[in-house]
Design a protein around this motif. Structure first.
Motif, short mmCIF file in Angstrom:
data_model
loop_
_atom_site.label_atom_id
_atom_site.label_comp_id
_atom_site.label_asym_id
_atom_site.label_seq_id
_atom_site.Cartn_x
_atom_site.Cartn_y
_atom_site.Cartn_z
N ARG A 215 6.08 -85.63 39.87
CA ARG A 215 4.68 -85.31 40.15
C ARG A 215 4.12 -86.15 41.30
O ARG A 215 3.53 -85.62 42.25
CB ARG A 215 3.84 -85.51 38.90
CG ARG A 215 3.91 -84.36 37.91
CD ARG A 215 2.84 -84.52 36.83
NE ARG A 215 2.69 -83.30 36.06
CZ ARG A 215 3.37 -83.02 34.95
NH1 ARG A 215 4.27 -83.90 34.52
NH2 ARG A 215 3.19 -81.89 34.31
N ALA A 216 4.29 -87.46 41.22
CA ALA A 216 3.74 -88.33 42.25
C ALA A 216 4.39 -88.05 43.60
O ALA A 216 3.72 -88.06 44.64
CB ALA A 216 3.95 -89.79 41.85
N SER A 217 5.70 -87.79 43.61
CA SER A 217 6.39 -87.50 44.87
C SER A 217 5.86 -86.22 45.50
O SER A 217 5.63 -86.15 46.72
CB SER A 217 7.90 -87.36 44.63
OG SER A 217 8.46 -88.59 44.22
N ALA A 218 5.66 -85.19 44.69
CA ALA A 218 5.16 -83.91 45.20
C ALA A 218 3.75 -84.05 45.76
O ALA A 218 3.42 -83.51 46.83
CB ALA A 218 5.20 -82.85 44.11
N VAL A 219 2.89 -84.77 45.05
CA VAL A 219 1.50 -84.96 45.51
C VAL A 219 1.48 -85.77 46.79
O VAL A 219 0.73 -85.46 47.74
CB VAL A 219 0.66 -85.64 44.41
CG1 VAL A 219 -0.70 -86.05 44.97
CG2 VAL A 219 0.49 -84.71 43.22
N LEU A 220 2.31 -86.83 46.86
CA LEU A 220 2.35 -87.66 48.07
C LEU A 220 2.88 -86.85 49.25
O LEU A 220 2.37 -86.96 50.37
CB LEU A 220 3.24 -88.88 47.82
CG LEU A 220 3.31 -89.91 48.95
CD1 LEU A 220 1.91 -90.45 49.27
CD2 LEU A 220 4.23 -91.07 48.56
N ALA A 221 3.89 -86.01 49.00
CA ALA A 221 4.43 -85.18 50.08
C ALA A 221 3.38 -84.20 50.59
O ALA A 221 3.21 -84.02 51.80
CB ALA A 221 5.66 -84.42 49.59
N ALA A 222 2.67 -83.56 49.67
CA ALA A 222 1.62 -82.61 50.06
C ALA A 222 0.51 -83.33 50.84
O ALA A 222 0.00 -82.80 51.84
CB ALA A 222 1.04 -81.93 48.83
N SER A 223 0.16 -84.53 50.40
CA SER A 223 -0.88 -85.30 51.11
C SER A 223 -0.42 -85.66 52.51
O SER A 223 -1.20 -85.64 53.47
CB SER A 223 -1.21 -86.57 50.32
OG SER A 223 -1.67 -86.26 49.02
N GLY A 224 0.88 -85.99 52.64
CA GLY A 224 1.42 -86.32 53.95
C GLY A 224 1.37 -85.13 54.90
O GLY A 224 1.07 -85.28 56.09
#
Length: 281
Positions: A199-208
């Motif tokens: 979850r955190a990886s996906a959200v961070l990737a989307a934010s990037g």
């Protein structure tokens, strides 16, 4: 084993999809930079050879891990190619990539060498550390400059292009490993995405991706959104929508392959926005 089977096995170990996408992106950025045909051709082939080396070295170094979890889809596990052969061809591909980069100028040669060294460092061990994202930030951050440093006169790409490249690299890293997290944990791989979780990886990737898209939008227009071309707005809107959808899916239900596909879509739209905006800047 036939020669054809060996070639197919080697090609399958290069990660053909990403290899071709990155080479095509280099070609598109070269077109946007207005390179002469011979420079454009050398750039595309040099980047292609470099990506072949990165993919082959990754599979060669990880062959024992892939075998431990039964990855029969990997040619180095299934048998057509040995890790030693794959690594030897990877080294040869690096030599070819740098030899082809040299006629494009010392700046291009140096930047490509650093980008490839960064990628190989990831394969060789940085993938198993909390700073596993750094090689992607470095290599993709340098990527737009491979085209501009191949031009006459050579120049570093604008900061907004470098920022977009780094954001693209971060998104690729954070999402590319998501389908293999369980297998990676079973073989002791503990990079940044493994430590953050799906979850955190996906959200961070989307934010990037959103940050990169904003960098392109504002950077290419000199900070004047009214000056942004309509096609650039279309790609920006698409990347933003895919990123927002990613976060929505992550919050609404357990992460699945849909998350991976959404972030990859957002990343591809960011890449398209970067190319379009570079051509119009």
């Amino acid at each position: 084993m036939s020669g054809a089977a060996t070639v197919r096995g080697l090609w399958g170990s290069t990660h053909p999809g990403p290899t071709l996408v990155v080479a095509a992106l280099a070609l598109a950025l070269g077109l946007a930079a207005g390179l002469d045909p011979w420079r454009l051709g050398l750039l595309a082939v040099a980047v292609f050879a470099g990506q072949v080396s990165v993919g082959l070295s990754n599979d060669a170094i990880d062959a024992h891990r892939d075998a431990a979890v039964g990855r029969r889809d990997k040619p180095l596990v299934a048998g057509p190619v040995t890790p030693r052969l794959a690594l030897a061809v990877a080294v040869g591909a690096v030599v070819v990539a740098l030899a082809l980069s040299a006629p494009l100028g010392v700046g291009m040669l140096g930047a490509h060498a650093v980008a490839l060294a960064s990628a190989w460092a990831y394969n060789a061990g940085l993938k198993n550390t909390p700073v596993s994202i750094v090689p992607f930030l470095v290599s993709f951050g340098l990527f737009p400059s491979l085209a501009t440093l191949s031009a006459i006169p050579p120049a570093w790409a604008p900061a907004w292009q470098a920022a977009a490249g780094a954001a693209l690299g971060a998104a690729v890293h954070l999402t590319n490993v998501l389908p293999d997290l369980d297998d990676d944990r079973a073989t002791g791989v503990r990079g940044l995405p493994h430590r953050l979780g799906v979850r955190a990886s996906a959200v961070l990737a989307a934010s990037g991706v959103v940050a990169g898209a904003l960098a392109v939008l504002l950077g290419s227009s000199g900070g004047q959104p009214a000056a942004v071309a309509p096609v650039a707005w279309v790609f920006f809107a698409g990347a933003l929508a895919a990123a927002v959808a990613t976060v929505g899916v992550v919050i609404a239900r357990p992460p699945a392959r849909t998350v991976f596909r959404l972030v990859m879509l957002a990343a591809l739209l960011l890449a398209a926005q970067l190319v379009a905006s570079s051509a119009l800047a």
